[in-house]
Design a protein around this motif. Structure first.
Motif, PDB file in Angstrom:
ATOM      1  N   ASP A  41       3.874   2.580   6.114  1.00  0.00           N
ATOM      2  CA  ASP A  41       3.415   2.952   7.444  1.00  0.00           C
ATOM      3  C   ASP A  41       3.117   4.446   7.429  1.00  0.00           C
ATOM      4  N   LEU A  42       2.597   4.964   8.525  1.00  0.00           N
ATOM      5  CA  LEU A  42       2.341   6.394   8.653  1.00  0.00           C
ATOM      6  C   LEU A  42       3.395   7.025   9.548  1.00  0.00           C
ATOM      7  N   ASP A  43       3.809   8.235   9.191  1.00  0.00           N
ATOM      8  CA  ASP A  43       4.728   8.956  10.076  1.00  0.00           C
ATOM      9  C   ASP A  43       3.905   9.794  11.058  1.00  0.00           C
ATOM     10  N   LYS A  44       4.561  10.666  11.804  1.00  0.00           N
ATOM     11  CA  LYS A  44       3.878  11.455  12.833  1.00  0.00           C
ATOM     12  C   LYS A  44       2.908  12.469  12.237  1.00  0.00           C
ATOM     13  N   ASN A  46       1.015  11.846   9.655  1.00  0.00           N
ATOM     14  CA  ASN A  46       0.054  11.018   8.919  1.00  0.00           C
ATOM     15  C   ASN A  46       0.309  11.000   7.414  1.00  0.00           C
ATOM     16  N   LYS A  47       1.552  11.075   7.024  1.00  0.00           N
ATOM     17  CA  LYS A  47       1.932  10.871   5.627  1.00  0.00           C
ATOM     18  C   LYS A  47       2.426   9.440   5.495  1.00  0.00           C
ATOM     19  N   ILE A  48       2.220   8.888   4.330  1.00  0.00           N
ATOM     20  CA  ILE A  48       2.620   7.509   4.086  1.00  0.00           C
ATOM     21  C   ILE A  48       4.128   7.444   3.863  1.00  0.00           C
ATOM     22  N   VAL A  49       4.772   6.568   4.606  1.00  0.00           N
ATOM     23  CA  VAL A  49       6.189   6.301   4.402  1.00  0.00           C
ATOM     24  C   VAL A  49       6.271   4.935   3.736  1.00  0.00           C
ATOM     25  N   ALA A  72       5.078  10.095   1.026  1.00  0.00           N
ATOM     26  CA  ALA A  72       4.115  10.542   0.025  1.00  0.00           C
ATOM     27  C   ALA A  72       2.720  10.616   0.634  1.00  0.00           C
ATOM     28  N   ILE A  73       1.792  11.119  -0.150  1.00  0.00           N
ATOM     29  CA  ILE A  73       0.402  11.190   0.295  1.00  0.00           C
ATOM     30  C   ILE A  73      -0.355   9.933  -0.126  1.00  0.00           C
ATOM     31  N   THR A  74      -0.047   9.409  -1.319  1.00  0.00           N
ATOM     32  CA  THR A  74      -0.653   8.171  -1.793  1.00  0.00           C
ATOM     33  C   THR A  74       0.452   7.199  -2.187  1.00  0.00           C
ATOM     34  N   LEU A  75       0.096   5.932  -2.306  1.00  0.00           N
ATOM     35  CA  LEU A  75       1.086   4.940  -2.726  1.00  0.00           C
ATOM     36  C   LEU A  75       1.517   5.158  -4.172  1.00  0.00           C
ATOM     37  N   GLN A  76       0.611   5.644  -5.022  1.00  0.00           N
ATOM     38  CA  GLN A  76       0.981   5.913  -6.414  1.00  0.00           C
ATOM     39  C   GLN A  76       2.016   7.028  -6.483  1.00  0.00           C
ATOM     40  N   GLN A  77       1.825   8.071  -5.673  1.00  0.00           N
ATOM     41  CA  GLN A  77       2.813   9.142  -5.625  1.00  0.00           C
ATOM     42  C   GLN A  77       4.140   8.608  -5.081  1.00  0.00           C
ATOM     43  N   LYS A 112      -8.238   1.056   0.457  1.00  0.00           N
ATOM     44  CA  LYS A 112      -8.173   1.875  -0.754  1.00  0.00           C
ATOM     45  C   LYS A 112      -6.719   2.163  -1.154  1.00  0.00           C
ATOM     46  N   LEU A 113      -5.832   2.163  -0.175  1.00  0.00           N
ATOM     47  CA  LEU A 113      -4.416   2.376  -0.479  1.00  0.00           C
ATOM     48  C   LEU A 113      -3.835   1.238  -1.313  1.00  0.00           C
ATOM     49  N   MET A 114      -4.402   0.050  -1.169  1.00  0.00           N
ATOM     50  CA  MET A 114      -3.889  -1.130  -1.862  1.00  0.00           C
ATOM     51  C   MET A 114      -4.235  -1.128  -3.352  1.00  0.00           C
TER      52      MET A 114
END
Length: 189
Positions: A41-44, A46-49, A72-77, A112-114
């Motif tokens: 999900d996104l936090d406040k 807009n970073k990926i949690v 993180a910024i990306t799912l890979q990170q 693209k995140l997937m």
């Protein structure tokens, strides 16, 4: 007759060596983190949690389910950070459910995140992809006392609802096909 006797001796020896070679790379279950459910999900800001729910196979553990959370910024990170936080090797091949928050789905290029799920050759493409209306964290941290593990409980709920034609189940494979097939409108459970 001599070649027959030699082959009767050599064949069992070769069979033992072949069987023994498969025992070298065994990995005890206690040394693996089996990710059964993943949510993001996104936090406040807009970073990926990213959340990973995995069972704990230890007799001394009080909780039988472990939830790990990274930002993180990306799912890979996020995946790289997860590997640094858990005490064992992460195995994503057993993921049953992937929960995606509504804030991520609101972005145009969310698919693209997937990419991280499709590039991993050990990832199962039969994982269910589920859109979450509310908080992904609430769902992934929910621990019902009278039910089985949450990942299996959600999978069973979806299967039952699908049998009664209440929902359609979308797997990673189906989602990829829906996104790139021009004649299909993509849908998520």
């Amino acid at each position: 007759m001599k070649p027959m006797r030699i082959s009767l001796v050599i064949f069992p020896i070769l069979a033992v060596f072949i069987v023994m070679s498969s025992c070298k790379d065994q990995l005890p279950l206690e040394n693996v983190t089996l990710a059964l459910m993943v949510g993001f999900d996104l936090d406040k800001e807009n970073k990926i949690v990213m959340y990973v729910s995995s069972p704990v196979f230890n007799k001394e553990a009080k909780e039988k389910n472990e939830v790990t959370q990274v930002t993180a910024i990306t799912l890979q990170q996020g995946r790289n950070e997860l590997e640094g936080r858990v005490s064992a090797l992460i195995s994503g091949g057993k993921i049953q459910n992937i929960l995606i928050g509504k804030r991520i789905l609101a972005h145009e290029d969310w698919f693209k995140l997937m990419d991280v799920f499709y590039r991993d050759p050990k990832m199962s493409e039969t994982s269910r992809v589920i859109a979450v209306e509310g908080s992904v964290e609430e769902i992934i941290r929910f621990a019902p006392r009278d039910k089985r593990r949450l990942s299996m409980h959600i999978a069973k709920l979806l299967d039952t609802a699908n049998m009664h034609n209440l929902v359609q189940i979308t797997t990673l494979f189906d989602l990829h096909r829906q996104i790139f097939e021009k004649g299909i409108t993509p849908y998520l459970t």
